[in-house]
Motif scaffolding. Structure first.
Motif, PDB file in Angstrom:
ATOM      1  N   ILE A 117       0.814  -1.219   0.000  1.00 25.32           N
ATOM      2  CA  ILE A 117       0.000   0.000   0.000  1.00 25.32           C
ATOM      3  C   ILE A 117       0.846   1.266   0.000  1.00 25.32           C
ATOM      4  O   ILE A 117       0.298   2.367  -0.052  1.00 25.32           O
ATOM      5  CB  ILE A 117      -0.960   0.031   1.208  1.00 25.32           C
ATOM      6  N   LYS A 118       2.162   1.129   0.062  1.00 19.06           N
ATOM      7  CA  LYS A 118       3.036   2.295   0.203  1.00 19.06           C
ATOM      8  C   LYS A 118       3.711   2.711  -1.094  1.00 19.06           C
ATOM      9  O   LYS A 118       3.916   3.904  -1.334  1.00 19.06           O
ATOM     10  CB  LYS A 118       4.090   2.022   1.275  1.00 19.06           C
ATOM     11  N   SER A 119       4.115   1.764  -1.919  1.00 16.10           N
ATOM     12  CA  SER A 119       4.846   2.099  -3.134  1.00 16.10           C
ATOM     13  C   SER A 119       3.955   2.857  -4.118  1.00 16.10           C
ATOM     14  O   SER A 119       2.729   2.699  -4.126  1.00 16.10           O
ATOM     15  CB  SER A 119       5.365   0.829  -3.808  1.00 16.10           C
ATOM     16  N   ASP A 120       4.593   3.684  -4.951  1.00 14.64           N
ATOM     17  CA  ASP A 120       3.846   4.375  -5.995  1.00 14.64           C
ATOM     18  C   ASP A 120       3.235   3.358  -6.958  1.00 14.64           C
ATOM     19  O   ASP A 120       3.917   2.465  -7.456  1.00 14.64           O
ATOM     20  CB  ASP A 120       4.762   5.316  -6.771  1.00 14.64           C
ATOM     21  N   ALA A 121       1.961   3.501  -7.202  1.00 14.57           N
ATOM     22  CA  ALA A 121       1.231   2.621  -8.124  1.00 14.57           C
ATOM     23  C   ALA A 121       0.427   3.515  -9.059  1.00 14.57           C
ATOM     24  O   ALA A 121      -0.744   3.797  -8.799  1.00 14.57           O
ATOM     25  CB  ALA A 121       0.314   1.667  -7.354  1.00 14.57           C
ATOM     26  N   PRO A 122       1.045   4.000 -10.150  1.00 14.01           N
ATOM     27  CA  PRO A 122       0.383   4.994 -11.012  1.00 14.01           C
ATOM     28  C   PRO A 122      -0.954   4.521 -11.578  1.00 14.01           C
ATOM     29  O   PRO A 122      -1.886   5.308 -11.719  1.00 14.01           O
ATOM     30  CB  PRO A 122       1.405   5.231 -12.124  1.00 14.01           C
ATOM     31  N   GLY A 123      -1.030   3.227 -11.954  1.00 15.96           N
ATOM     32  CA  GLY A 123      -2.286   2.697 -12.481  1.00 15.96           C
ATOM     33  C   GLY A 123      -2.834   3.503 -13.635  1.00 15.96           C
ATOM     34  O   GLY A 123      -4.042   3.762 -13.704  1.00 15.96           O
ATOM     35  N   ALA A 124      -1.963   3.882 -14.571  1.00 16.44           N
ATOM     36  CA  ALA A 124      -2.404   4.754 -15.666  1.00 16.44           C
ATOM     37  C   ALA A 124      -3.387   4.044 -16.592  1.00 16.44           C
ATOM     38  O   ALA A 124      -4.517   4.513 -16.807  1.00 16.44           O
ATOM     39  CB  ALA A 124      -1.191   5.255 -16.446  1.00 16.44           C
ATOM     40  N   ASN A 125      -2.976   2.918 -17.145  1.00 13.69           N
ATOM     41  CA  ASN A 125      -3.867   2.172 -18.039  1.00 13.69           C
ATOM     42  C   ASN A 125      -4.821   1.292 -17.242  1.00 13.69           C
ATOM     43  O   ASN A 125      -5.964   1.083 -17.638  1.00 13.69           O
ATOM     44  CB  ASN A 125      -3.033   1.331 -19.013  1.00 13.69           C
ATOM     45  N   ASP A 126      -4.342   0.776 -16.111  1.00  8.90           N
ATOM     46  CA  ASP A 126      -5.136  -0.121 -15.265  1.00  8.90           C
ATOM     47  C   ASP A 126      -5.367   0.531 -13.901  1.00  8.90           C
ATOM     48  O   ASP A 126      -4.607   0.310 -12.979  1.00  8.90           O
ATOM     49  CB  ASP A 126      -4.381  -1.451 -15.119  1.00  8.90           C
ATOM     50  N   ASP A 127      -6.435   1.328 -13.707  1.00  5.85           N
ATOM     51  CA  ASP A 127      -7.465   1.550 -14.695  1.00  5.85           C
ATOM     52  C   ASP A 127      -7.874   3.013 -14.684  1.00  5.85           C
ATOM     53  O   ASP A 127      -9.050   3.322 -14.729  1.00  5.85           O
ATOM     54  CB  ASP A 127      -8.644   0.623 -14.433  1.00  5.85           C
ATOM     55  N   ALA A 128      -6.862   3.909 -14.582  1.00  7.84           N
ATOM     56  CA  ALA A 128      -7.196   5.322 -14.760  1.00  7.84           C
ATOM     57  C   ALA A 128      -7.811   5.554 -16.126  1.00  7.84           C
ATOM     58  O   ALA A 128      -8.648   6.448 -16.297  1.00  7.84           O
ATOM     59  CB  ALA A 128      -5.950   6.190 -14.575  1.00  7.84           C
ATOM     60  N   SER A 129      -7.432   4.734 -17.116  1.00  8.43           N
ATOM     61  CA  SER A 129      -8.025   4.876 -18.451  1.00  8.43           C
ATOM     62  C   SER A 129      -9.532   4.674 -18.405  1.00  8.43           C
ATOM     63  O   SER A 129     -10.296   5.431 -19.019  1.00  8.43           O
ATOM     64  CB  SER A 129      -7.380   3.888 -19.422  1.00  8.43           C
ATOM     65  N   GLY A 130      -9.986   3.657 -17.681  1.00  2.09           N
ATOM     66  CA  GLY A 130     -11.412   3.390 -17.581  1.00  2.09           C
ATOM     67  C   GLY A 130     -12.156   4.465 -16.815  1.00  2.09           C
ATOM     68  O   GLY A 130     -13.271   4.861 -17.189  1.00  2.09           O
ATOM     69  N   VAL A 131     -11.552   4.965 -15.731  1.00  2.00           N
ATOM     70  CA  VAL A 131     -12.198   6.026 -14.955  1.00  2.00           C
ATOM     71  C   VAL A 131     -12.277   7.316 -15.773  1.00  2.00           C
ATOM     72  O   VAL A 131     -13.304   8.011 -15.766  1.00  2.00           O
ATOM     73  CB  VAL A 131     -11.448   6.255 -13.627  1.00  2.00           C
ATOM     74  N   ALA A 132     -11.201   7.651 -16.491  1.00  2.00           N
ATOM     75  CA  ALA A 132     -11.237   8.831 -17.353  1.00  2.00           C
ATOM     76  C   ALA A 132     -12.337   8.699 -18.395  1.00  2.00           C
ATOM     77  O   ALA A 132     -13.037   9.675 -18.707  1.00  2.00           O
ATOM     78  CB  ALA A 132      -9.880   9.025 -18.022  1.00  2.00           C
ATOM     79  N   LEU A 133     -12.485   7.517 -18.964  1.00  2.05           N
ATOM     80  CA  LEU A 133     -13.557   7.265 -19.936  1.00  2.05           C
ATOM     81  C   LEU A 133     -14.923   7.530 -19.310  1.00  2.05           C
ATOM     82  O   LEU A 133     -15.789   8.178 -19.919  1.00  2.05           O
ATOM     83  CB  LEU A 133     -13.460   5.832 -20.441  1.00  2.05           C
ATOM     84  N   VAL A 134     -15.135   7.050 -18.087  1.00  2.00           N
ATOM     85  CA  VAL A 134     -16.413   7.236 -17.399  1.00  2.00           C
ATOM     86  C   VAL A 134     -16.681   8.718 -17.145  1.00  2.00           C
ATOM     87  O   VAL A 134     -17.793   9.217 -17.383  1.00  2.00           O
ATOM     88  CB  VAL A 134     -16.420   6.439 -16.078  1.00  2.00           C
ATOM     89  N   LEU A 135     -15.679   9.444 -16.651  1.00  5.94           N
ATOM     90  CA  LEU A 135     -15.853  10.867 -16.382  1.00  5.94           C
ATOM     91  C   LEU A 135     -16.165  11.640 -17.662  1.00  5.94           C
ATOM     92  O   LEU A 135     -17.012  12.548 -17.667  1.00  5.94           O
ATOM     93  CB  LEU A 135     -14.590  11.424 -15.735  1.00  5.94           C
TER      94      LEU A 135
END
Length: 446
Positions: free
Chosen positions: A135-153
């Motif tokens: 839970i501490k390390s950087d986890a950008p999650g750009a494609n998985d799944d910021a891409s999906g959330v951006a699509l929803v917004l």
């Protein structure tokens, strides 16, 4: 019920075409806004489900609050047309050893005439690295799944400028990487609200076009759909063995519907239908909906890049790892977003698909019957050979106002039959197959 008689295999020439829309909402999708949203989500450092809920700038709590603020901003722009809710559950599991709150961020755009009929578009906001418990390390999650959330917004921004007969629900889900908990929270919420769920479009990893082996494909998006239904009972399974239906779950017919729509949206993105519930050995937030009997499909990239998902940020032997924004393809994400937006608009305006049945036992004709559907002005009857992948290009009966047809000389043993509903404005539903489990409602209702 009245019956229409038709001599098969004659196909009525009147085909159903979608009405011309004054302004296609998908044309307003902004690649720049998608990029900005992904960049913002990455800026939270980690969005791990078990990361901080209270830190103002880092962790899952900050990301959720930002997503809720974006929905509220969109709602203000459309005259408060969205209701923002945050359903939650406290859960434990193999990846959540201590009780934790799973909170979804949901915006509801009520339909004008059939508000209880709901289509849902969703992506998961949480992220992870190699160790799913880190839970501490950087986890950008750009494609998985910021891409999906951006699509929803972005879908909310675009579609909220229009009105639809049915309700559209936009959702950023938590807890996917820890066990699909956010999907369960929303599926349970849908059931509690008594919604009639027409379709769930889950978008998970939709912003990249190249695989970890160097193969690239930006001309296709994969659409996953289940075959045998997750909520099938012993009775349904036994009936399907006798009468067919293995390839006609509601999700599969949503997949056919979206694949058929894609060519009218843009000419450089086609749907590759994948006839399994998800990728091999993997899962997604469509699954909890399927388990409750709600029709659901998953969008995902044509080819996955395993070096840039579920990975610690690092370089090894000249290879960089980690789900970072520079590995994404934003023109591709914009195309997938446009297809989702067009699909949501078409599904929200269309009536629910009927629940047809076909009787062809020991006779040279086939009787197809169904009950009237709210909002339907007419119906079309479709057919395909039992070994064919797609419905025939033209209906076998087009735009009948009756709820029963007799198909003379059509020997039902050789065909799968289905029915779509059409509104007064011409919006047409997906086809529901006249097979066990083909209706778009939970089998527990039967």
């Amino acid at each position: 019920m009245n019956k229409t008689s038709l001599v098969a295999p004659l196909v009525i020439a009147l085909s159903v075409t979608a009405p011309a829309r004054a302004a296609e909402p998908e044309a307003s999708v902004s690649q720049d806004r998608l990029h900005a949203d992904v960049e913002k989500l990455v800026s939270f450092g980690t969005r791990h489900t078990l990361s901080s809920d209270s830190d103002p700038v880092r962790g899952i709590g900050a990301a959720r609050r930002w997503a809720a603020a974006e929905f509220r901003k969109t709602s203000k722009a459309c005259g408060n047309c969205l209701e923002v809710v945050m359903p939650e559950q406290t859960v434990t599991g193999s990846r959540i050893p201590e009780p934790a709150r799973i909170v979804d961020v949901v915006a509801i755009q009520r339909g004008t005439t059939r508000p209880n009929e709901v289509v849902i578009v969703q992506g998961h906001i949480d992220s992870r690295v190699s160790d799913v418990m880190d839970i501490k390390s950087d986890a950008p999650g750009a494609n998985d799944d910021a891409s999906g959330v951006a699509l929803v917004l972005e879908a909310a921004r675009v579609l909220s400028k229009h009105k639809y007969e049915g309700t559209i629900v936009y959702a950023a889900l938590s807890g996917e990487e820890q066990g699909l908990f956010g999907g369960k929270v929303l599926a349970d919420y849908a059931k509690q609200q008594g919604w009639t769920v027409k379709a769930v479009l889950n978008n998970d990893i939709v912003g990249g076009s190249c695989g970890s082996d160097g193969f690239c494909d930006d001309a296709h998006v994969r659409l996953f759909s289940e075959g045998p239904r997750a909520d099938a009972t012993d009775k349904t399974r036994a009936a399907a063995r006798r009468f067919g239906g293995e390839n006609d779950s509601p999700g599969r017919n949503i997949s056919r519907f979206i694949a058929g729509l894609s060519g009218s949206v843009q000419d450089d993105l086609a749907v590759r239908q994948v006839w399994r519930a998800d990728r091999m050995g993997r899962g997604g937030d469509q699954t909890p909906f399927l388990e409750l009997g709600y029709p659901a499909v998953r969008f995902s990239v044509a080819v996955e890049d395993y070096e840039h998902q579920h990975q610690d940020l690092r370089s090894e032997d000249g290879v960089t790892y980690g789900d970072t924004i520079d590995e994404m393809d934003f023109p591709y994400l914009a195309k997938v977003t446009r297809l989702n937006v067009a699909s949501l608009a078409a599904l929200a305006d269309a009536p629910m698909p009927p629940a047809p049945s076909a009787d062809a036992a020991v006779k040279t004709w086939t009787d197809v019957t169904w009950q009237p559907v709210p909002g339907a002005a007419a119906y079309s009857v479709w057919r395909r050979r039992t070994d064919a992948a797609e419905w025939e290009a033209e209906p076998v009966v087009a735009r009948t106002q009756q709820t029963a047809v007799k198909l003379d000389h059509l020997r039902g043993d050789d065909w799968i039959l289905g029915v779509s509903a059409i509104s007064a404005s011409g919006a047409q539903s997906p086809v529901a197959a006249a097979v066990p489990g083909g209706a778009f409602h939970p089998l527990a209702q039967d």
